[in-house]
Design an enzyme around this catalytic site. Sequence first.
Site, short mmCIF file in Angstrom:
data_model
loop_
_atom_site.label_atom_id
_atom_site.label_comp_id
_atom_site.label_asym_id
_atom_site.label_seq_id
_atom_site.Cartn_x
_atom_site.Cartn_y
_atom_site.Cartn_z
N GLU A 50 15.28 -7.48 32.05
CA GLU A 50 15.36 -8.04 30.70
C GLU A 50 16.04 -9.40 30.67
OE1 GLU A 50 15.06 -3.56 30.24
OE2 GLU A 50 16.26 -4.94 31.48
N PHE A 112 21.01 8.95 22.87
CA PHE A 112 20.56 8.46 24.17
C PHE A 112 20.05 7.03 24.06
CE2 PHE A 112 17.01 7.99 27.27
CZ PHE A 112 17.78 8.01 28.42
N GLN A 113 20.57 6.17 24.93
CA GLN A 113 20.23 4.74 24.98
C GLN A 113 20.51 4.02 23.66
OE1 GLN A 113 16.29 4.19 26.76
NE2 GLN A 113 17.24 4.15 28.77
N LYS A 162 13.46 2.96 15.89
CA LYS A 162 12.16 3.55 16.21
C LYS A 162 11.41 3.99 14.95
CE LYS A 162 9.92 7.04 19.09
NZ LYS A 162 10.10 8.12 20.10
N MET A 477 29.50 -24.58 45.11
CA MET A 477 30.42 -25.28 44.23
C MET A 477 31.81 -24.65 44.26
SD MET A 477 30.77 -27.95 42.42
CE MET A 477 29.25 -28.59 41.71
#
Length: 577
Positions: A50, A112-113, A162, A477
């Site tokens: 993602e 969940f999630q 949802k 760096m």
Amino acid sequence: MKITGAEIFIESLKKEGVRHIFGYPGGVVLNIFDHLYDEKDLRLILTRHEQGAVHAADGYARATGKTGVVLVTSGPGATNTVTGIATAYMDSIPLVVFTGQVPTMLIGNDAFQEADIVGITRPCTKYNFLVKDVNDLAYIIKEAFYIAATGRPGPVLIDIPKDVTTGKAEFVWPESIKIRSYNPTYEGNKYMITQAAHMIAKAKKPVIVAGGGVILSGASKELKELAEYTDVPVTMTLMGLGGFPGSHRLSLGMPGMHGTYYANKSIQESDLLVAIGMRFDDRVTGKISAFASNAKIVHIDIDPTSIRKNVRVDVPIVGDVKKVLTTLNKVLKEEVKETWHEIRKAWLKQIATWKAERPLTYDRDTDVIKPQYVIEKIYELTKGDAIITTEVGQNQMWASQFFKYDRPRTFLTSGGLGTMGYGFPAAIGVQLAFPNKLVIDIAGDGSIQMNIQELATAVINKLPVKVAILNNGFLGMVRQWQELFFQERYSHTRLDASVDFVKIAEAYNAVGLRATKRSEVEPVLKEAFSIKRPVFMDFAIDWQEKVYPMVPAGAAIDEMLFLEENKKTEKKLKAVK
């Protein structure tokens, strides 16, 4: 006729003219993905992470000027977008990020999630929404695109539960948006613009400092007109590179910590700074109390909160850069006498002397591959006709120093946040937008491994992105700072030299090439550019090479370290430490 929220989502994006979405599926957004299955006008690019999706959308937005679009699922899918969102926020890039959410009746129950992505991203979005009613979805999408692209651009997040995607409502698309509390100022104050014009005319040692706002507003033509008409030299911040032609006689290159000597000297010796679409970042100013202490400052920016935030300003002008410069050029030509060209001769002669005294340079008398040589060869072979993205670190600075960007939207990099792993997925977004352009990611061996999985995205979508890996076996760096200021104690900056980027490329069904000495650089580049497939080029560069010039932390920007003095200066710095 009522349609589902998923269908409203699709139709809304079509109304906004969206053609490409970057994303990753998951449970709570399956209704949307199911409708995308048969969709002919919208193409979803499946990334492998993602974060890669947001960076790709970001690159797409920077290169095209359009708003990038992302679609991911809830929980970890949403939280994986945060780094990309923060990257876009710091650099003022327009994105609309859609995240799935658990059904509304489960929000707050640790389902969940589930993750409070609205709360998590509040500090790094321009605005965000939680959609609670399917009837509001179309209007919210329209509002989000309006907010993202207007005023000072930025990312907007829409969290869609949802049950909103499965619920039904009539599709009503608003023709326009009006937000009472959000009214960006586009037209600059005419009195202030006239004041600025007279200050430019009277100044004997003026400098224009151009930032990313020049590119975002499409004001490169107006800036060039201003500089040429008034004979004022221009220095471009990291985000402003390409906003003014880098090969132009009035170009000073980049200022700041790793800027050119002549840009920094010009700023410090100037009597007038005209700051355009930039925010006086600490990497540009160095020690604030010593920054341009003899100069009056005109600051043009569409974001009023950026003006006077870091430095004192004598003439503040809030407005869209393109509109303000159009008016400023008109005032200069109609109301101000042309007396400055003769006055500027001495100033431009002094700058030419500084350029001759301290050009950007490196040790060319060696067969070891110098990273600057790789960048110069890329510039030479492409004749500047390429879109360059970068990762973050030494590779980023060398790319900004040794490639001249003559056109806007041809240099894409993470400026404000400094996000390692940005360049490669951003290049994928650019290549999707411009399939016939040569797109090159200049990377380090540390940064490229942050999102290396996106090589699959490039291969599967037949996007022939080229990646030039400046491989020094270190987090370069950070190692440079350890060498200069921490007695060469290389704490956890040495990378595993056993990584074989050629084999990694081949494992993904891409092409891998390698150069281990100077004479191999040009043949590798030529071969890579001739191949219509994704290519990893592994350049084994001098691991001790550092980025010069360099302004140490806390120093004024004209207190610089240089290559030819490095041993003596570094010993002195270590002794002080």
